[in-house]
Design an enzyme around this catalytic site. Structure first.
Site, mmCIF file in Angstrom:
data_model
loop_
_atom_site.group_PDB
_atom_site.id
_atom_site.type_symbol
_atom_site.label_atom_id
_atom_site.label_comp_id
_atom_site.label_asym_id
_atom_site.label_seq_id
_atom_site.Cartn_x
_atom_site.Cartn_y
_atom_site.Cartn_z
ATOM 1 N N LYS A 222 0.860 -1.196 0.000
ATOM 2 C CA LYS A 222 0.000 0.000 0.000
ATOM 3 C C LYS A 222 0.888 1.235 0.000
ATOM 4 O O LYS A 222 1.810 1.359 0.815
ATOM 5 C CB LYS A 222 -0.908 -0.004 1.219
ATOM 6 C CG LYS A 222 -1.739 1.260 1.336
ATOM 7 C CD LYS A 222 -3.024 1.031 2.083
ATOM 8 C CE LYS A 222 -2.901 1.249 3.562
ATOM 9 N NZ LYS A 222 -4.225 1.349 4.199
HETATM 10 C C1 R5P Z 1 -3.847 4.110 8.437
HETATM 11 O O1 R5P Z 1 -2.937 4.018 9.179
HETATM 12 C C2 R5P Z 1 -4.524 2.967 7.985
HETATM 13 O O2 R5P Z 1 -3.658 1.975 7.548
HETATM 14 C C3 R5P Z 1 -5.550 3.212 6.917
HETATM 15 O O3 R5P Z 1 -6.074 1.967 6.620
HETATM 16 C C4 R5P Z 1 -5.045 3.813 5.643
HETATM 17 O O4 R5P Z 1 -4.389 5.008 5.884
HETATM 18 C C5 R5P Z 1 -6.155 3.989 4.635
HETATM 19 O O5 R5P Z 1 -7.104 4.830 5.099
HETATM 20 P P1 R5P Z 1 -7.284 6.313 4.518
HETATM 21 O O6 R5P Z 1 -7.823 6.119 3.136
HETATM 22 O O7 R5P Z 1 -8.245 6.955 5.436
HETATM 23 O O8 R5P Z 1 -5.940 6.950 4.483
#
Ligand code: R5P
Length: 308
Positions: free
Chosen positions: A203
């Protein structure tokens, strides 16, 4: 024991038809064992090769952030529209109905908070518990260049080794510390390190100027986090550009569950990810669904008033 009477002998052996060995659709996963491929195949749609992951793991270090105060009320209705759920084991056991037929990517790190140093994480779930929860993948964060860089990388290595023992893939999250720049140099480095250490997908965040190089140089799929809440058109544009430049999906949280209509937003994001829908058209879809939702809610309020 099977019935031994009247056994019909096999006679149709398909002579002349070679057995097909179909290539596996997930980037870099062609040589993985069946269990790994099967789990990755549940995450990445075999038709589009992509995924829409709904991320609601934020509470593990942020507490009840906006949109996640009552996950039973706000997140459960979204689940049917997601390909994958990404959450902590606490949320999974307490909120997610066990009858749901969605693959789960389990947040397996923790140990810090928004009040302390973000990179100081530890592995917070034993592999036995991940197996017990029947998850499709496990995940932890690496913080390249941060104070606890080494510790976070060691967490990833440990998680990958544990998952490999049971055919459970690992998604590495490239965490960005407060003083880090979200640019090509950072993400080229972070995503590649994660993949070389054995992460099955990574990611990242989307950024302008060079994101396609990150996707190209990472030997496994990249999915993007949504990041902070943006106006809907901007969030859909970001998803569109990321997919167009080689991302295999999104792992999106706030831009979905903090939207005026999270149910409409996740459907618009799906259209971008799986159908390459252009951002303005996806925004139209969002607005149409939002208007329908408002009408439905008005009708329900009127009906409730009449009943009183
Ligand atoms: C954050 O630490 C988490 O891993 C979230 O799952 C990730 O950041 C994705 O969420 P968002 O789209 O709100 O950034």
């Amino acid at each position: 024991m099977a019935d031994k009477d009247n056994i019909k002998e096999g006679k149709d052996f398909g002579i002349g038809i070679p057995q097909e060995n179909k290539p596996f659709h997930v980037k870099g996963a062609g040589a993985l064992d069946w269990g790994m491929q099967n789990r990755l195949g549940r995450i990445f749609n075999p038709e589009s090769g992509r995924t829409v992951m709904l991320a609601f793991d934020h509470g593990y270090f942020q507490g009840p952030t906006s949109g996640l105060e009552r996950m039973d009320l706000t997140i459960v209705p979204l689940m049917q529209h997601a390909d994958v759920l990404m959450c902590t084991r606490g949320a999974l056991r307490s909120i997610v109905p066990a009858s749901i037929n969605k693959p789960v990517v389990l947040r397996c790190s923790g140990g810090q908070s928004i009040l302390s140093e973000l990179s100081n994480e530890t592995i917070a779930v034993d592999i036995d518990d991940a197996i017990r929860l029947n998850v499709a993948a496990i995940t932890t964060q690496i913080y390249i260049g941060a104070e606890y860089e080494h510790k976070s990388i060691a967490n990833l290595i440990k998680l990958i080794d544990s998952g490999n023992g049971y055919g459970i893939p690992t998604m590495a999250v490239t965490g960005v510390g407060t003083d880090m720049k979200r640019d090509q140099r950072y993400f080229l480095l972070a995503t590649r390190i994660a993949a070389e250490l054995g992460a099955h997908y990574v990611k990242s965040y989307y950024f302008d100027k060079g994101f396609e190089n990150v996707c190209a140089s990472c030997p496994v799929p990249i999915v993007i986090a949504g990041g902070q809440k943006l106006p809907e058109l901007e969030a859909l544009t970001m998803a569109y550009k990321a997919i167009d430049q080689g991302a295999a999906g999104v792992d999106m949280g706030r831009n979905i569950f903090q939207a005026d209509s999270p149910v409409a937003m996740i459907q618009a994001v799906r259209a971008v990810v799986h159908q390459n829908m252009r951002p303005k058209k996806a925004l139209d879809l969002y607005q149409t669904l939002l208007a329908e939702e408002k009408k439905k809610s008005k009708r329900q309020t009127a009906r409730a008033k009449r009943r009183k």
